[in-house]
Motif scaffolding. Structure first.
Motif, short mmCIF file in Angstrom:
data_model
loop_
_atom_site.label_atom_id
_atom_site.label_comp_id
_atom_site.label_asym_id
_atom_site.label_seq_id
_atom_site.Cartn_x
_atom_site.Cartn_y
_atom_site.Cartn_z
N ALA A 121 0.71 -1.30 -0.10
CA ALA A 121 0.11 -0.17 -0.13
C ALA A 121 0.78 1.26 -0.14
O ALA A 121 0.50 2.17 -0.74
CB ALA A 121 -0.90 -0.02 1.18
N GLU A 122 1.93 1.32 0.60
CA GLU A 122 2.59 2.46 0.85
C GLU A 122 3.31 2.78 -0.60
O GLU A 122 3.32 3.77 -1.03
CB GLU A 122 3.94 2.09 1.91
N PHE A 123 4.14 1.80 -1.19
CA PHE A 123 4.58 1.90 -2.45
C PHE A 123 3.56 2.45 -3.72
O PHE A 123 3.88 2.94 -4.56
CB PHE A 123 5.58 0.80 -2.99
N LEU A 124 2.50 1.64 -3.34
CA LEU A 124 1.26 2.20 -4.40
C LEU A 124 0.85 3.68 -4.22
O LEU A 124 0.87 4.48 -5.17
CB LEU A 124 0.08 1.39 -4.10
N GLY A 125 0.63 4.01 -2.95
CA GLY A 125 0.41 5.37 -2.70
C GLY A 125 1.43 6.28 -3.14
O GLY A 125 1.03 7.35 -3.83
N LEU A 126 2.65 6.06 -2.99
CA LEU A 126 3.92 6.99 -3.33
C LEU A 126 4.16 7.12 -4.70
O LEU A 126 4.21 8.47 -5.30
CB LEU A 126 5.22 6.41 -2.44
N ALA A 127 3.79 6.12 -5.41
CA ALA A 127 3.82 6.11 -6.95
C ALA A 127 2.76 6.93 -7.51
O ALA A 127 3.03 7.95 -8.23
CB ALA A 127 3.78 4.45 -7.54
N ALA A 128 1.40 6.99 -6.84
CA ALA A 128 0.45 7.64 -7.33
C ALA A 128 0.76 9.25 -7.24
O ALA A 128 0.47 10.06 -7.91
CB ALA A 128 -0.87 7.25 -6.52
N VAL A 129 1.15 9.48 -6.04
CA VAL A 129 1.48 11.07 -5.40
C VAL A 129 2.56 11.73 -6.61
O VAL A 129 2.57 12.68 -7.09
CB VAL A 129 2.09 11.08 -4.30
N LEU A 130 3.58 10.57 -6.90
CA LEU A 130 4.65 11.30 -7.74
C LEU A 130 4.34 11.53 -9.24
O LEU A 130 4.49 12.34 -9.76
CB LEU A 130 5.86 10.33 -7.83
N VAL A 131 3.47 10.22 -9.50
CA VAL A 131 3.02 10.70 -10.90
C VAL A 131 2.08 11.88 -10.92
O VAL A 131 2.07 12.59 -12.01
CB VAL A 131 1.87 9.39 -11.42
N THR A 132 1.15 12.02 -10.13
CA THR A 132 0.22 13.04 -10.12
C THR A 132 1.08 14.37 -9.93
O THR A 132 0.77 15.42 -10.58
CB THR A 132 -0.87 12.99 -8.73
N GLY A 133 2.12 14.30 -9.27
CA GLY A 133 2.81 15.59 -9.14
C GLY A 133 3.66 16.19 -10.25
O GLY A 133 3.70 17.10 -10.50
N PHE A 134 4.02 14.78 -10.99
CA PHE A 134 4.71 15.16 -12.46
C PHE A 134 3.73 15.81 -13.50
O PHE A 134 4.22 16.69 -14.09
CB PHE A 134 5.11 13.74 -12.85
N VAL A 135 2.44 15.21 -13.31
CA VAL A 135 1.38 15.86 -14.38
C VAL A 135 1.25 17.20 -13.84
O VAL A 135 1.00 18.03 -14.91
CB VAL A 135 0.40 14.94 -14.41
N LEU A 136 0.86 17.50 -12.74
CA LEU A 136 0.64 18.82 -12.51
C LEU A 136 1.78 19.83 -12.37
O LEU A 136 1.49 20.87 -12.91
CB LEU A 136 0.41 18.88 -10.87
N LEU A 137 2.68 19.40 -12.29
CA LEU A 137 4.21 20.08 -12.56
C LEU A 137 4.13 20.51 -14.04
O LEU A 137 4.40 21.72 -14.51
CB LEU A 137 5.37 19.38 -12.13
N GLY A 138 3.69 19.73 -15.08
CA GLY A 138 4.08 19.94 -16.55
C GLY A 138 2.82 20.72 -16.76
O GLY A 138 2.86 21.60 -17.72
N SER A 139 1.78 20.79 -16.04
CA SER A 139 0.79 21.72 -16.55
C SER A 139 0.83 23.20 -15.82
O SER A 139 0.05 24.11 -15.95
CB SER A 139 -0.92 21.22 -16.22
N GLY A 140 1.94 23.26 -14.83
CA GLY A 140 2.14 24.54 -14.13
C GLY A 140 1.26 24.68 -12.99
O GLY A 140 1.10 25.68 -12.68
N ALA A 141 0.29 23.65 -12.50
CA ALA A 141 -0.50 23.78 -11.49
C ALA A 141 0.15 23.81 -10.18
O ALA A 141 -0.33 24.38 -9.12
CB ALA A 141 -1.27 22.51 -11.59
N VAL A 142 1.36 23.28 -10.12
CA VAL A 142 2.27 23.20 -8.92
C VAL A 142 3.63 23.58 -9.32
O VAL A 142 4.14 23.32 -10.41
CB VAL A 142 2.27 21.87 -7.93
N SER A 143 4.51 23.90 -8.26
CA SER A 143 5.87 24.16 -8.62
C SER A 143 6.59 22.86 -8.20
O SER A 143 6.33 21.95 -7.53
CB SER A 143 6.36 25.33 -7.53
N VAL A 144 7.87 22.72 -8.61
CA VAL A 144 8.93 21.71 -8.06
C VAL A 144 8.84 21.50 -6.85
O VAL A 144 8.81 20.66 -6.09
CB VAL A 144 10.15 22.01 -8.65
N GLY A 145 8.96 22.74 -6.06
CA GLY A 145 8.83 22.69 -4.67
C GLY A 145 7.56 22.13 -3.99
O GLY A 145 7.73 21.23 -2.69
N ALA A 146 6.52 22.39 -4.54
CA ALA A 146 5.22 22.01 -3.91
C ALA A 146 5.16 20.48 -4.35
O ALA A 146 4.77 19.63 -3.54
CB ALA A 146 3.94 22.58 -4.59
N ALA A 147 5.52 20.05 -5.45
CA ALA A 147 5.49 18.52 -5.69
C ALA A 147 6.63 17.85 -4.75
O ALA A 147 6.18 16.79 -4.37
CB ALA A 147 5.98 18.45 -7.34
#
Length: 601
Positions: free
Chosen positions: A262-288
């Motif tokens: 469960a831990e690794f599944l959740g971390l992978a989901a957060v990292l992927v979501t952060g990468f997508v949001l960073l590409g769209s400019g919704a969040v900064s690198v620091g926020a991700a």
């Protein structure tokens, strides 16, 4: 409460929770302060991921070194303040809970030593030992090691999820993808663990009982050469306990594996979501970065919280067994009528007011330990005020059972036992001394004050002198002489002598002596005979005669056979009737003379 065969009752889950809430609720103010302090420490550390994210953004944006240094100092301050608050809050919580547990341990021990003999004899002796040792230890360890971690972990999880949501709700939702796996793992574990750990405790108790019985009956086992059978029974009990322990290990391993997934599944989901949001400019690198750190810092708390369910379930099983003892003790409060005592067989029922000489009346008393085979059947007798009655009979005739009932340890199934006359202002105090001797660790004074904790030193010395036990004061330390393990060794006859001296310290109205000189050997020592005579002088007394001269010296004698009254009368009356007692006396005096011993005068 659910009683298991051969064991004492076990409180249900609801009753155990009620008792825990009641005991903690009595300290709700201290509990609130401790929890708020822990919450404050967790809230402070919540600033760590955003500060680290700020450092990342500063580096990416080419910010100055001064800002990085300032953010670094903030990190240090957060760590120090958070650790300090967590330490203080955790310590406050442990001190509070250990205080509550100390009170519970005292209640369990008090209830255990005051349980009616009938209750204890219907259960395995190792069950009581297991509860006041292993179960108390399991609950104590959980309170000291697990509770502060679980509380801090719960606060960390809740506040970290809040932090994720503040950064971006989508990041928080991505982290929740692990929740179904956590729920599945937890439900599977909780569904079986309480049963498994309860079985482990029960099987360990059964195994302990087989060891106790084998040790106590070692000589008999060797005589009949049944070592292999007893070893086989012990091995069978051990194999059952080990098999159930393996079930517990498999359950824990499966639970831990699902938590890691469960831990690794959740971390992978957060990292992927952060990468997508960073590409769209919704969040900064620091926020991700902060989001990933928020979720990563959940690994430890979630693992601690869910992993501690293992210890919590063991502690819960132990707590249920402890509450079962305290509830049983409360249920028997009205039956034991204020009985207090020590483990070498002394029991006193205390009552206010000066000692007097009550009569004892036993009317139509029947008693059974197992509900089928009668230990006593329709026994009636009368002991006039200030006189002595000797109980005589073969082993298993019911002498000790009757003596214990007269002493107030248990209630007859039928009939009644009364002490005193109608209209007495108070219940006479009763005191029992049995042949079972035990020397408590501590000083001579400690062992004597078991009878009356408020007794002064002069009273203790006077009681020893009157009982003919001046030998106990021959050491330079006197009443401060250490006895028991690591102290002055005493043989069983000497320990029984101290038990008789305690009668004088307690100064009861009624004294019951159940073979109280049996440990002195074939011929009782003169000091023990003196102590026995002094303990009964001026008191209404019942004596289970270990030797027939004790019966001869009593005012009246009652002969028991298979739990029924066979004869009763004075020594001279029974000799004149030429019945069972006369035959016993003839055989006893003839044996004593024939072996070169002195026949009773």
């Amino acid at each position: 409460m659910t009683p298991a065969h051969g064991t004492l009752p076990i409180a249900g889950t609801r009753r155990t929770r009620e008792e825990l809430v009641r005991r903690l609720g009595a300290h709700r103010g201290r509990l609130a302060v401790a929890l708020l302090t822990l919450l404050g420490g967790t809230a402070v550390t919540l600033a760590t991921p955003p500060v680290l994210g700020g450092i990342v953004d500063t580096v990416v944006d080419g910010g100055g070194r001064g800002r990085i240094t300032l953010l670094g100092l903030v990190l240090v301050l957060v760590a120090v303040v958070g650790a300090a608050l967590a330490y203080v809050g955790g310590r406050m919580l442990v001190v509070l809970v250990q205080g509550v547990l100390a009170a519970l341990r005292e209640d369990v021990f008090e209830s255990a030593v005051h349980l009616p003999a009938r209750t204890l004899e219907s259960s395995d002796s190792s069950d009581v030992v297991s509860r006041v040792t292993r179960d108390v230890e399991a609950v104590s360890e959980a309170a000291s090691d697990v509770l502060p971690d679980v509380t801090g972990a719960s606060f960390t999880i809740g506040l970290s999820l809040v932090g994720l949501a503040v950064l971006d709700v989508r990041l928080a939702l991505a982290g929740l993808i692990c929740l179904p796996v956590h729920i599945l793992a937890t439900r599977q574990f909780l569904a079986r663990s309480h049963l498994v750990y309860g079985d482990i405790r029960r099987l360990e108790s059964t195994r302990g009982q087989s060891v106790i019985e084998a040790v106590h009956g070692a000589e008999t086992i060797r005589t009949y050469r049944t070592q292999d059978r007893h070893l086989g029974e012990l091995a069978a009990h051990s194999e059952l306990a080990i098999a159930r322990q393996r079930d517990g290990v498999r359950l824990r391993n499966r639970f831990t594996g699902l938590l890691n997934a469960a831990e690794f599944l959740g971390l992978a989901a957060v990292l992927v979501t952060g990468f997508v949001l960073l590409g769209s400019g919704a969040v900064s690198v620091g926020a991700a970065t902060a989001a990933a750190l928020y979720f990563h810092r959940l690994f430890g708390p979630v693992g601690a919280l869910l992993g501690s369910l293992d210890d919590i379930q063991r502690a819960t099983a132990g707590l249920s067994r402890l509450v079962g003892i305290t509830d049983l003790g409360r249920d028997s409060d009205s039956d034991r009528d204020g009985v207090v005592g020590d483990r070498d067989g002394d029991r006193r029922i205390s009552a206010a007011g000066p000692r007097h000489r009550p009569a004892i009346d036993v009317k139509g008393v029947s008693f059974s330990y197992d509900g089928s085979r009668h230990a006593l059947r329709d026994v009636s007798l009368h002991v006039p005020p200030g006189t002595s009655l000797a109980l005589v009979g073969a082993s298993g005739s019911g002498k000790s059972t009757l003596a214990h009932l007269i002493a107030g340890l248990g209630e007859p199934d039928r009939g009644e036992i009364t002490t005193g006359e109608a209209g007495d202002a108070r219940t006479p105090s009763r005191y029992l001394v049995t042949q079972e001797v035990h020397l408590f660790g501590g000083t001579l004074a400690d062992n004597l004050r078991i009878a009356r904790p408020t007794a002064g030193d002069d009273e203790l010395r006077r009681a020893l002198h009157e009982a003919g036990a001046d030998w106990a004061l021959e050491s330079e330390a006197g009443l401060d002489t250490d006895l028991g393990a690591g102290g002055t060794p005493l043989d069983e006859g000497s320990v029984q002598h101290l038990a008789l001296a305690r009668v004088l310290i307690a100064d009861p109205d009624v004294v019951v002596l159940d073979e109280a000189t049996a440990q002195s050997g074939p011929q009782p020592r003169a000091p023990l005979r003196t102590a026995l005579e002094r303990a009964t002088r001026g008191r209404t007394s019942v004596i289970v005669a270990h030797r027939l001269e004790q019966a001869r010296d009593a005012d009246r004698i009652l002969i028991l056979r298979h739990g029924e009254v066979a004869e009763q009368g004075t020594h001279d009356e029974l000799l004149a009737s030429a019945g069972e007692y006369a035959a016993l006396w003839t055989a006893y005096t003839g044996t004593a003379a024939g072996t070169g011993g002195a026949a009773p005068p």
